[in-house]
Scaffold this motif. Structure first.
Motif, PDB file in Angstrom:
ATOM      1  N   TYR A 149       0.836  -1.204   0.000  1.00  0.00           N
ATOM      2  CA  TYR A 149       0.000   0.000   0.000  1.00  0.00           C
ATOM      3  C   TYR A 149       0.867   1.248   0.000  1.00  0.00           C
ATOM      4  O   TYR A 149       0.556   2.244  -0.652  1.00  0.00           O
ATOM      5  N   ASN A 150       1.946   1.191   0.773  1.00  0.00           N
ATOM      6  CA  ASN A 150       2.872   2.318   0.817  1.00  0.00           C
ATOM      7  C   ASN A 150       4.236   1.857   1.296  1.00  0.00           C
ATOM      8  O   ASN A 150       4.414   0.697   1.698  1.00  0.00           O
ATOM      9  N   GLN A 208       7.603   3.510   3.603  1.00  0.00           N
ATOM     10  CA  GLN A 208       8.117   4.626   4.403  1.00  0.00           C
ATOM     11  C   GLN A 208       9.605   4.471   4.629  1.00  0.00           C
ATOM     12  O   GLN A 208      10.093   3.350   4.889  1.00  0.00           O
ATOM     13  N   LEU A 256       7.156   9.234   2.787  1.00  0.00           N
ATOM     14  CA  LEU A 256       6.146   8.198   2.577  1.00  0.00           C
ATOM     15  C   LEU A 256       5.801   8.195   1.093  1.00  0.00           C
ATOM     16  O   LEU A 256       5.501   9.254   0.522  1.00  0.00           O
ATOM     17  N   GLN A 297       3.206   6.474  -1.592  1.00  0.00           N
ATOM     18  CA  GLN A 297       2.046   5.609  -1.827  1.00  0.00           C
ATOM     19  C   GLN A 297       2.352   4.668  -2.992  1.00  0.00           C
ATOM     20  O   GLN A 297       3.189   4.960  -3.843  1.00  0.00           O
ATOM     21  N   GLY A 346      -1.467  -0.778   4.041  1.00  0.00           N
ATOM     22  CA  GLY A 346      -2.603   0.057   4.411  1.00  0.00           C
ATOM     23  C   GLY A 346      -2.614   0.282   5.897  1.00  0.00           C
ATOM     24  O   GLY A 346      -1.621   0.695   6.483  1.00  0.00           O
ATOM     25  N   SER A 347      -3.720  -0.032   6.546  1.00  0.00           N
ATOM     26  CA  SER A 347      -3.797   0.195   7.987  1.00  0.00           C
ATOM     27  C   SER A 347      -3.033  -0.853   8.774  1.00  0.00           C
ATOM     28  O   SER A 347      -2.881  -0.747   9.980  1.00  0.00           O
ATOM     29  N   GLU A 348      -2.533  -1.846   8.085  1.00  0.00           N
ATOM     30  CA  GLU A 348      -1.883  -2.953   8.784  1.00  0.00           C
ATOM     31  C   GLU A 348      -0.428  -2.646   9.107  1.00  0.00           C
ATOM     32  O   GLU A 348       0.086  -1.584   8.832  1.00  0.00           O
ATOM     33  N   LYS A 349       0.233  -3.635   9.688  1.00  0.00           N
ATOM     34  CA  LYS A 349       1.588  -3.467  10.194  1.00  0.00           C
ATOM     35  C   LYS A 349       2.559  -3.081   9.089  1.00  0.00           C
ATOM     36  O   LYS A 349       2.354  -3.356   7.914  1.00  0.00           O
ATOM     37  N   LEU A 350       3.638  -2.433   9.520  1.00  0.00           N
ATOM     38  CA  LEU A 350       4.787  -2.216   8.656  1.00  0.00           C
ATOM     39  C   LEU A 350       5.748  -3.380   8.819  1.00  0.00           C
ATOM     40  O   LEU A 350       5.925  -3.910   9.918  1.00  0.00           O
ATOM     41  N   PHE A 389       9.672  -4.112   8.370  1.00  0.00           N
ATOM     42  CA  PHE A 389      10.900  -3.323   8.324  1.00  0.00           C
ATOM     43  C   PHE A 389      12.082  -4.119   7.802  1.00  0.00           C
ATOM     44  O   PHE A 389      12.194  -5.334   8.037  1.00  0.00           O
TER      45      PHE A 389
END
Lengths: 111, 115
Positions: free
Chosen positions: A31-32, A34, A49, A51, A95-99, A101
Motif C-alpha cells: 500500500y505504501n 516509508q 512516505l 504511496q 494500508g492500515s496494517e503493520k509495517l 521493516f
C-alpha cells in the motif's frame, strides 16, 4: 510472507558526497513504503512516505523512489552532512496494517 | 500538535515480574501499533488496533504478552513473568486514514531491561 532487505548494512562517506541507500521487498502488493531515520537511543522519525501509486517523493535533500513491480526503493541523499549520520530504515505497509521493516543501513558521514 | 508519547522511557525489572508499558497516540488516530526492537534485530511487529475492530495479535511472541486499548485512545502493553529475552525497546506508533493515509508516527519508545 513479506521480507524487506536493505543494502548496504553500513556505509561511511565523506561530507558532501551524494549517496544512495537501497531497499528491496519480496511482495509487490504493498500500500505504501516509508523511509525512517533512527538516531542512537531514539525513536523513529518518518522521512518520506510513498504511496503505491507514486514513483517518488522529495523532501529537501532527500529523494525516495519506488518501483513496485520490481520490489525496489532507493533513498537518495544529496550533499551529505555529518548531521545525516544515523540508521535509515525502510518499511513497507499494507494500508492500515503493520509495517514490515528492513534491518536498516547505518550511515556515517565524516567531516 | 502533540506526537505519540510513551511511558516510562526506561524500565528495569527483575526476571519474573510483570510490567506495563503505556502509549498515548496522536489525537484522532484510529490505528495504534506496538513493535519491538531487540539488540541487533530489526523492528518486530507485535499487535495492532484499528478502531473498534478486534486487534491483530499475530505478532505477540507468547501468551505472556497482552495489550489493551481503552476508549479508542491510550494503549497498555503488559508483559507477565518477564524473561531476559524480553529486554528490548518497545515502540508504539499511530496512524490515520486521513491524508497522508496510514503514515505511521512513532513514539520515543520504552527501553525495557530485565535483570
Amino acid at each position: 510472507k513479506q521480507e524487506v532487505t536493505q543494502i548496504p548494512a553500513a556505509l561511511s562517506v565523506p561530507e558532501g558526497e551524494n549517496l544512495v541507500l537501497n531497499c528491496s521487498f519480496t511482495d509487490s502488493a504493498i500500500y505504501n513504503l516509508q523511509w525512517f531515520r533512527q538516531d542512537p537511543g531514539k525513536g523513529l522519525t518518518s522521512l518520506l512516505l510513498i504511496q503505491s501509486s507514486q514513483r517518488e517523493q522529495t523532501s529537501g535533500r532527500l529523494n525516495a523512489s519506488l518501483d513496485k513491480s520490481s520490489g525496489r526503493s532507493t533513498l537518495y541523499i544529496a550533499a551529505s552532512q555529518p548531521g545525516d549520520s544515523a540508521t535509515y530504515l525502510c518499511a513497507v505497509g499494507g494500508g492500515s496494517e503493520k509495517l514490515v521493516f528492513g534491518k536498516g543501513t547505518k550511515l556515517t558521514v565524516n567531516p | 500538535g502533540a506526537g505519540v508519547s510513551q511511558s516510562p522511557s526506561n524500565k528495569v525489572t527483575e526476571k519474573g515480574k510483570d510490567v506495563e508499558l503505556r502509549c498515548d497516540p496522536i489525537s484522532g488516530h484510529t490505528a495504534l501499533y506496538w513493535y519491538r526492537q531487540s539488540l541487533g534485530q530489526g523492528l518486530e511487529f507485535l499487535i495492532y488496533f484499528q478502531g473498534n475492530s478486534a486487534p491483530d495479535k499475530s505478532g505477540l511472541p507468547s501468551d505472556r504478552f497482552s495489550a489493551e486499548r481503552t476508549g479508542g485512545s491510550v494503549s497498555t502493553l503488559t508483559i507477565q513473568r518477564t524473561q531476559q529475552e524480553d529486554s528490548a525497546v518497545y515502540l508504539c506508533a499511530s496512524s490515520s486514514p486521513e491524508d497522508p493515509p496510514y503514515e505511521q508516527y512513532f513514539g520515543p519508545g520504552t527501553r525495557l531491561t530485565v535483570t
